[in-house]
Motif scaffolding. Structure first.
Motif, PDB file in Angstrom:
ATOM      1  N   LEU A 141       0.842  -1.199   0.000  1.00 16.26           N
ATOM      2  CA  LEU A 141       0.000   0.000   0.000  1.00 16.26           C
ATOM      3  C   LEU A 141       0.878   1.250   0.000  1.00 16.26           C
ATOM      4  O   LEU A 141       0.630   2.205  -0.751  1.00 16.26           O
ATOM      5  CB  LEU A 141      -0.932   0.019   1.217  1.00 16.26           C
ATOM      6  CG  LEU A 141      -1.867   1.228   1.233  1.00 16.26           C
ATOM      7  CD1 LEU A 141      -2.951   1.097   0.162  1.00 16.26           C
ATOM      8  CD2 LEU A 141      -2.509   1.434   2.590  1.00 16.26           C
ATOM      9  N   CYS A 173      -6.296  -2.801   0.425  1.00 16.48           N
ATOM     10  CA  CYS A 173      -6.767  -1.969  -0.695  1.00 16.48           C
ATOM     11  C   CYS A 173      -8.206  -1.520  -0.465  1.00 16.48           C
ATOM     12  O   CYS A 173      -8.539  -0.343  -0.658  1.00 16.48           O
ATOM     13  CB  CYS A 173      -6.667  -2.738  -2.012  1.00 16.48           C
ATOM     14  SG  CYS A 173      -4.980  -2.848  -2.647  1.00 16.48           S
ATOM     15  N   ILE A 178      -9.445   1.435  -2.695  1.00 13.20           N
ATOM     16  CA  ILE A 178      -8.969   0.976  -4.010  1.00 13.20           C
ATOM     17  C   ILE A 178      -9.972  -0.035  -4.583  1.00 13.20           C
ATOM     18  O   ILE A 178     -10.626  -0.767  -3.828  1.00 13.20           O
ATOM     19  CB  ILE A 178      -7.559   0.360  -3.848  1.00 13.20           C
ATOM     20  CG1 ILE A 178      -6.558   1.488  -3.528  1.00 13.20           C
ATOM     21  CG2 ILE A 178      -7.121  -0.421  -5.075  1.00 13.20           C
ATOM     22  CD1 ILE A 178      -5.180   1.008  -3.151  1.00 13.20           C
ATOM     23  N   VAL A 180     -10.493  -3.365  -6.343  1.00 15.97           N
ATOM     24  CA  VAL A 180      -9.732  -4.602  -6.534  1.00 15.97           C
ATOM     25  C   VAL A 180     -10.512  -5.576  -7.406  1.00 15.97           C
ATOM     26  O   VAL A 180     -11.690  -5.841  -7.151  1.00 15.97           O
ATOM     27  CB  VAL A 180      -9.435  -5.288  -5.171  1.00 15.97           C
ATOM     28  CG1 VAL A 180      -8.588  -6.535  -5.376  1.00 15.97           C
ATOM     29  CG2 VAL A 180      -8.768  -4.329  -4.212  1.00 15.97           C
TER      30      VAL A 180
END
Ligand code: CP
Ligand code: NVA
Length: 305
Positions: A141, A173, A178, A180
């Motif tokens: 990360l 994530c 984020i 994914v």
């Protein structure tokens, strides 16, 4: 007595702590002796109990401790008194608590780690289990943060087995916002409970794909890990067959023209990733590996002070 700060999985951390670890890692990246980060572990000692081999994790903790003025005592399987029927794992944890300021454990069985932690009076950090590898994921990360202007909504694709690294990477994530995608054979996906847990960790998303080409389209990152993790050696042949369509090679990358390629290492060249990709222009694996040191130093500072 305050509860020790254990780190067994990413779910043990909140976003604020993860952000603080990344900020400390950034300062330690500038100066590994800790001056910029105001980090100092002099007079601190940790034990590294490694039931399984390691290059990066062990080097990161041993050298990280030394640069910060502390010391690490490393023991490999066969050198400590549990894991082969000679000592109850909780007895070993109680004993270790009398000697050192923290213990970093690499074991094949996550439940062993949980048992060890249940009896430890000092912080315990997971240095890899069959279920999780939080130290790798936190470093990854931090790597993504240093590489991309913004990581919120970043499309990243994991290709291949849903390993311990995949679980921790997807977790951190999602925590960080984020998006994914995971491309793997349907029978090798995480179990439903794990998927629900990962999705509950934060604002990011987690989606599964059978087809690696659709999964990597538009991705900023393509990440893979070995098809046969430590402890799965008996399944090597069936795994080779199951994952053969999930190799990270130049063909697959032609569908993700902007993606960088990550791998936690060690890599099995010619299996989950080709040599030309691993050594090619899009590969960032050595820069990625370099972040293990400052992040593990940040973790040591977090648990030991
Ligand atoms: N990625 C990683 O944890 O490497 P080691 O197994 O060499 O520690
Ligand atoms: N999934 C791999 C990661 C090694 C760092 C393993 O557990 O062997």
């Amino acid at each position: 007595m305050n509860q020790p700060r254990h780190l067994l999985t990413i779910a043990d951390l909140d976003l604020e702590t993860v952000a603080s670890l990344c900020a400390t890692a950034k300062l330690l990246d500038q100066d590994r002796t800790g001056r910029a980060a105001n980090a100092n572990l002099s007079q601190r000692v940790v034990a590294l109990l490694f039931e399984r081999p390691s290059t990066r994790t062990r080097l990161g903790f041993e050298s990280g401790m030394a640069y910060l003025g502390g010391h690490a005592v490393s023991m490999s399987a066969g050198e400590f008194q549990f894991g082969h029927g000679t000592e109850d794992v909780t007895d070993a944890a109680r004993a270790a608590s009398q000697f050192v300021d923290g213990v970093l454990v690499r074991t094949g069985d996550h439940e062993t780690l949980e048992q060890f932690t249940s009896a430890a009076e000092i912080p315990v950090v997971n240095a890899l289990s069959d279920r999780a590898h939080p130290c790798e994921a936190l470093a990854d990360l931090y790597f993504l943060q240093s590489r991309f202007e913004t990581i919120e909504g970043l499309p990243v694709t994991w290709v291949g087995d849903c390993t311990n690294v995949a679980r921790s990477f997807a977790s951190v994530c999602v925590l960080a916002g984020i998006d994914v995608r995971i491309a793997c054979p349907p029978t090798y996906r995480f179990d439903d409970e794990t998927i629900a847990l990962i999705r509950s960790l934060g604002p990011g998303s987690l989606r599964f794909f059978d087809d690696p080409v659709s999964a990597v389209e538009g991705s900023a990152v393509v990440y893979t890990d070995v098809w046969t993790s430590m402890g799965q050696e008996d399944e090597r042949e069936e795994r080779l067959a199951a994952f053969s369509a999930y190799q990270v090679n130049s063909d697959l990358l032609s569908s993700a023209p902007d993606a960088i390629v990550m791998h936690c290492l060690p890599a099995n060249r010619g299996k989950e990733i080709t040599t030309s990709v691993l050594d090619g222009d899009r590969s960032v694996v050595w820069q990625q590996a370099k972040t293990r040191l400052p992040m593990q130093q940040a973790i040591l500072e977090y648990v030991c002070t």
